[in-house]
Design a protein around this motif. Structure first.
Motif, PDB file in Angstrom:
ATOM      1  N   GLY A 318       0.825  -1.193   0.000  1.00  0.00           N
ATOM      2  CA  GLY A 318       0.000   0.000   0.000  1.00  0.00           C
ATOM      3  C   GLY A 318       0.864   1.249   0.000  1.00  0.00           C
ATOM      4  N   THR A 319       0.598   2.162  -0.934  1.00  0.00           N
ATOM      5  CA  THR A 319       1.286   3.457  -0.990  1.00  0.00           C
ATOM      6  C   THR A 319       0.296   4.527  -0.572  1.00  0.00           C
ATOM      7  OG1 THR A 319       2.484   2.622  -2.924  1.00  0.00           O
ATOM      8  CG2 THR A 319       2.741   4.952  -2.391  1.00  0.00           C
ATOM      9  N   PHE A 320       0.667   5.332   0.418  1.00  0.00           N
ATOM     10  CA  PHE A 320      -0.246   6.317   0.991  1.00  0.00           C
ATOM     11  C   PHE A 320       0.271   7.726   0.699  1.00  0.00           C
ATOM     12  CE2 PHE A 320      -0.352   2.394   3.411  1.00  0.00           C
ATOM     13  CZ  PHE A 320      -1.704   2.091   3.370  1.00  0.00           C
ATOM     14  N   GLY A 325      -0.112  14.800  -3.112  1.00  0.00           N
ATOM     15  CA  GLY A 325       0.319  13.669  -3.918  1.00  0.00           C
ATOM     16  C   GLY A 325       1.668  13.099  -3.525  1.00  0.00           C
ATOM     17  N   GLN A 326       2.246  13.588  -2.429  1.00  0.00           N
ATOM     18  CA  GLN A 326       3.537  13.075  -1.986  1.00  0.00           C
ATOM     19  C   GLN A 326       3.347  11.821  -1.140  1.00  0.00           C
ATOM     20  OE1 GLN A 326       6.084  15.166   1.055  1.00  0.00           O
ATOM     21  NE2 GLN A 326       7.470  15.382  -0.683  1.00  0.00           N
ATOM     22  N   VAL A 327       4.255  10.873  -1.315  1.00  0.00           N
ATOM     23  CA  VAL A 327       4.198   9.635  -0.543  1.00  0.00           C
ATOM     24  C   VAL A 327       4.495   9.940   0.921  1.00  0.00           C
ATOM     25  CG1 VAL A 327       5.153   7.318  -0.249  1.00  0.00           C
ATOM     26  CG2 VAL A 327       4.922   8.284  -2.541  1.00  0.00           C
ATOM     27  N   VAL A 328       3.592   9.518   1.813  1.00  0.00           N
ATOM     28  CA  VAL A 328       3.821   9.723   3.248  1.00  0.00           C
ATOM     29  C   VAL A 328       4.111   8.409   3.968  1.00  0.00           C
ATOM     30  CG1 VAL A 328       2.435  11.813   3.360  1.00  0.00           C
ATOM     31  CG2 VAL A 328       1.349   9.611   3.765  1.00  0.00           C
ATOM     32  N   TRP A 329       3.752   7.272   3.352  1.00  0.00           N
ATOM     33  CA  TRP A 329       4.068   5.990   3.972  1.00  0.00           C
ATOM     34  C   TRP A 329       3.905   4.864   2.963  1.00  0.00           C
ATOM     35  CZ3 TRP A 329       7.021   4.903   7.681  1.00  0.00           C
ATOM     36  CH2 TRP A 329       7.053   3.633   8.267  1.00  0.00           C
TER      37      TRP A 329
END
Length: 375
Positions: A318-320, A325-329
């Motif tokens: 999972g990409t959060f 739109g920046q990846v946070v986790w």
């Protein structure tokens, strides 16, 4: 995606390690069983009966565990064993019960409900399962009724497949000197940024296969100090989808537990790719996805295998993303049971509570591995 060579090698190596550990440092229950000694048969309370059953399962004393059950007439010993170690080859098949907890939920003079939390050691990390056990009193002792989960029966059927496939023909020993193999796929890091966590520094990002051929990919990173001296180099194994079809994107996460972001001046990223044969089968559909808020933040859903091929191991990533739109986790889970055709299986990806409040959207991808002839 279906490339089990890397996982198969990991399974073989980890199995050897587990056997060595079990030989050098066996548990007391396992040693007693191997030496022909009896287990401590304490069934004076519901909790003691479940504790005794857990000891036998951990020692893989299947016959003794089965014989202690109150409802053993309802199923066979092989069915009981497969209920714990899987009906089809998967991560649980190669797992060992490392520890367990016994938690009483309800009790009366004649019966009780006790929760058994089991922690399994697999070749890709720990896995947990929980069974709520009904325990009944028989005279002065208590016996466990095992809640057997029946094997899923896939009905006979014909499933038409129509999927892309790529084969690779490399050079042979008889080729002219200097002949080259097919060029490695072109991959590119499309996002990367560091995040400071309590446990250390984490690098988050995404990698794109921008080629027209499939690629096996990996990412490593070297942290440089402010005077450009190397601090530490690390890579990612679990938190990445290693096999990418053309134009696919995978998240990645690299951990540096002993490093502080304040000590880092820059980061040198090294994406790696090699050409591999691949196919777009089996097709895994992701259904009923749901973001569960803090305090127990998670992404849950179901995986359904739409093909006629058994997927022995499924890896969910999972990409959060935040509002910009920046990846946070990046989170992941290995499903420890095989995915049978047309049979939904649940997944649950944990999200750190402090980061969950920043999540605005997510993207989920699934990698699958098939080994042996499990069809």
């Amino acid at each position: 995606m279906s490339n089990g060579r890397l996982l198969a090698a990991s399974l073989a190596g980890a199995t050897i390690v587990l056997v060595v550990i079990g030989t050098v440092w066996p548990s007391a229950s396992a040693a007693a069983y191997a030496g022909g000694e009896k287990f401590i048969e304490d069934s004076s309370t519901p909790e003691a009966a479940v504790q005794n059953l857990g000891d036998k399962i951990r020692a893989q004393a299947w016959d003794k565990a089965y014989s202690s059950l109150a409802n053993r007439a309802q199923f066979t010993e092989p069915q009981f064993r497969r209920d714990l170690t899987s009906y089809y080859p998967d991560l649980r098949t190669y797992a060992t019960l490392s520890s367990f907890e016994v938690q009483p939920l309800h009790a009366s003079d004649s019966d009780a409900t006790v929760r058994l939390k089991m922690r399994w050691s697999t070749v890709v990390g720990p896995s947990s399962t929980t069974r709520d056990l009904h325990v009944v009193r028989n005279g002065n002792e208590w016996r466990v009724e095992w809640p057997l989960q029946k094997e899923t029966i896939v009905p006979p059927q014909v499933i038409a497949v129509n999927y892309l496939r790529w084969d690779v023909i490399n050079r042979t020993a008889g080729d002219d000197w200097g002949a080259q193999d097919v060029e490695a796929p072109h991959v590119r890091i499309v996002d990367m940024h560091p995040v400071q966590r309590a446990e250390g520094l984490v690098l988050l990002g995404e990698l794109l296969n921008e080629d027209v051929v499939p690629a096996y990919v990996s990412v490593s990173a070297t942290l440089l100090s402010k005077d450009q001296k190397p601090i530490e180099t690390g890579g990612t194994f679990d938190e990445i989808s290693h096999q990418l079809l053309p134009k696919q994107v995978t998240p990645f996460l690299i951990r540096f537990p002993s490093v502080s972001l304040a000590d880092v001046g820059s980061v040198r990223m090294n994406p790696f790719s090699t050409l591999v044969p691949a196919s777009a089968d089996p097709v895994i559909e992701i259904e009923n996805e749901k973001m569960n808020p803090a305090p127990d933040a998670s992404l849950t859903g179901q995986l359904t295998n739409q093909s006629g091929q058994i997927a022995n191991v499924a890896h969910v990533l999972g990409t959060f993303y935040d509002k910009s739109g920046q990846v946070v986790w990046v989170g992941d889970q290995y499903v420890d049971h095989a995915l049978l055709p047309q049979t939904p299986v649940a997944f649950n990806i944990h999200i750190p509570e402090d980061l969950a409040r920043k999540v605005s959207s997510e993207r989920t991808v699934v990698s699958t591995y098939t080994f042996g002839d499990s069809r």
